[in-house]
Design a protein around this motif. Structure first.
Motif, short mmCIF file in Angstrom:
data_model
loop_
_atom_site.label_atom_id
_atom_site.label_comp_id
_atom_site.label_asym_id
_atom_site.label_seq_id
_atom_site.Cartn_x
_atom_site.Cartn_y
_atom_site.Cartn_z
N HIS A 102 -15.26 -5.53 17.30
CA HIS A 102 -15.81 -6.76 16.84
C HIS A 102 -17.22 -6.88 17.09
O HIS A 102 -17.89 -6.91 18.37
CB HIS A 102 -15.19 -7.90 18.10
CG HIS A 102 -15.59 -9.34 17.45
ND1 HIS A 102 -15.24 -9.67 16.18
CD2 HIS A 102 -16.01 -10.52 18.05
CE1 HIS A 102 -15.69 -11.01 15.92
NE2 HIS A 102 -16.28 -11.43 17.32
N ILE A 103 -18.20 -6.39 16.03
CA ILE A 103 -19.68 -6.30 16.22
C ILE A 103 -20.22 -7.75 16.15
O ILE A 103 -20.25 -8.02 14.81
CB ILE A 103 -19.95 -5.46 15.29
CG1 ILE A 103 -19.09 -4.10 15.31
CG2 ILE A 103 -21.48 -5.03 15.08
CD1 ILE A 103 -19.52 -3.05 14.16
N ASP A 160 -19.49 -11.56 13.66
CA ASP A 160 -19.42 -10.21 12.92
C ASP A 160 -19.50 -10.61 11.68
O ASP A 160 -18.64 -11.17 11.11
CB ASP A 160 -17.91 -9.69 13.46
CG ASP A 160 -17.89 -8.39 12.94
OD1 ASP A 160 -18.37 -8.07 11.59
OD2 ASP A 160 -17.29 -7.51 13.42
#
Length: 365
Positions: free
Chosen positions: A205-206, A247
């Motif tokens: 999860h960026i 994200d």
């Protein structure tokens, strides 16, 4: 500061700050029936700001205010300490409000009325969201476990088919290789499906700063490139929406999955040139998401004028492998729901023939 002076103050009265935390709408009327105060939940319910409603009559907000006016008049005459009653308040051009009202007369300032409105649909909505969250968690665990159980034997089946193909006698190799190729290709197809099921749990999860309108413009350009004729994508943006942490790629994929499903359902309208998708953003106030109360939330809508979702699958569209389209994988909306929930948000759908609205609510800072 007295309550009388506080109500005349241009800003929200500090002494009424506790009412801003309530999920139910609270409106205070002066002795003439004008709105002297409304909390944030009331602004959201009535779709208007306190500044816009200030010193207007509450009855002006509704087409059928007689019953509410009668209750308020009785309260001013102190015929009861508080009255609880279910009301249906109709509004021009909008859905009626089905509310439970609690009306009380205040001793200070004289003649002022305090009205609490609790929307029946809100309780149903919270219960539905809780069930969806619980079901989604069960689905995720089931998918993850099932995918891992399938993955291992699939590798063995594919490997065995490859070895068998290598050992085929030269005389019959061409004919028999057709069978081994079927096994290998079907194993690869199932492997791809398993990878898609596991994708949301594998990818990190960026988190970064997200401008939701950049997300929507990216989706819009991708959609118009794939469907260049017969489809119109309209924008209805609230430019005041702030950036938030999230994200970006997951959100692009979420909106793209929903919009792509909508475009595929609009095939008949595309041939006529009437297919339409609307991307709409608003700010919602005092919203409960995943059992947590937020002051502000992104209210994102993806609306299409297609045939609507079939009634028999309407309650199951977010379940894995459920699709209303021939040949559909039934994973697009499942992934969209997973990504939205990873952002602490909720996704819901309202659909009828000619109108389908996917609504995404995400907390804002």
């Amino acid at each position: 500061m007295s309550l009388v002076n506080a109500l005349n103050h241009p800003a929200r009265p500090a002494m009424l700050a506790g009412l801003e935390l309530l999920a139910s709408a609270v409106v205070m009327l002066d002795a003439d029936g004008h709105i002297a105060y409304a909390n944030a939940a009331a602004e959201n319910l009535l779709a208007s700001s306190l500044k816009a409603m200030s010193r207007q009559k509450l009855s002006a907000q509704f087409i059928n205010p007689d019953e509410l006016d009668h209750i308020c008049a009785q309260a001013r005459e102190h015929k009861f300490s508080d009255l609880r009653q279910d009301l249906t308040l109709e509004r021009a051009g909008r859905d009626p409000l089905h509310v439970h009202s609690i009306v009380s007369a205040l001793d200070e300032p004289p003649g002022h009325i305090l009205i609490e409105l609790r929307e029946h649909l809100q309780h149903l909505k919270l219960d539905r969201e809780e069930r969806i969250l619980d079901q989604s968690q069960v689905n995720k665990e089931l998918i993850r476990n099932l995918a891992h159980e399938i993955k291992n034997p699939l590798g063995g089946i594919r490997g065995a088919a490859q070895l068998l193909e290598m050992e085929l006698p030269a005389l019959h190799a061409v004919q028999l290789r057709e069978y081994t190729q079927v096994i290998i290709k079907e194993a690869d197809r199932l492997q791809t499906l398993v990878d898609r099921l596991l994708a949301p749990h594998r990818r990190p999860h960026i988190v970064g700063d997200v401008n939701i309108h950049e997300v929507l413009e990216r989706v819009r350009s991708l959609m118009l490139a794939e469907f260049p004729s017969g489809l119109t994508i309209l924008r209805d943006y609230d430019a005041s929406i702030p950036e938030f942490r999230g994200d970006k790629e997951q959100l692009i994929q979420t909106v793209l999955n929903i919009a792509h499903n909508a475009a595929q359902a609009l095939a008949a309208q595309m041939e006529e040139g009437t297919a339409q998708i609307i991307l709409k953003t608003r700010v919602a106030r005092q919203v409960t998401l995943a059992k947590v109360r937020y002051g502000l939330a992104l209210d994102l809508h993806i609306i299409d004028n297609g045939p609507g979702i079939a009634p028999q699958i309407r309650d199951r569209i977010f379940y894995p492998l459920v699709s209303g389209r021939e040949g559909g994988s039934g994973l697009g909306l499942t992934l969209a729901q997973t990504f939205v929930q990873q952002h602490m948000g909720v996704i819901e759908c309202d659909s009828r023939p000619g109108y389908t609205d996917f609504r995404i609510l995400l907390p804002l800072p």
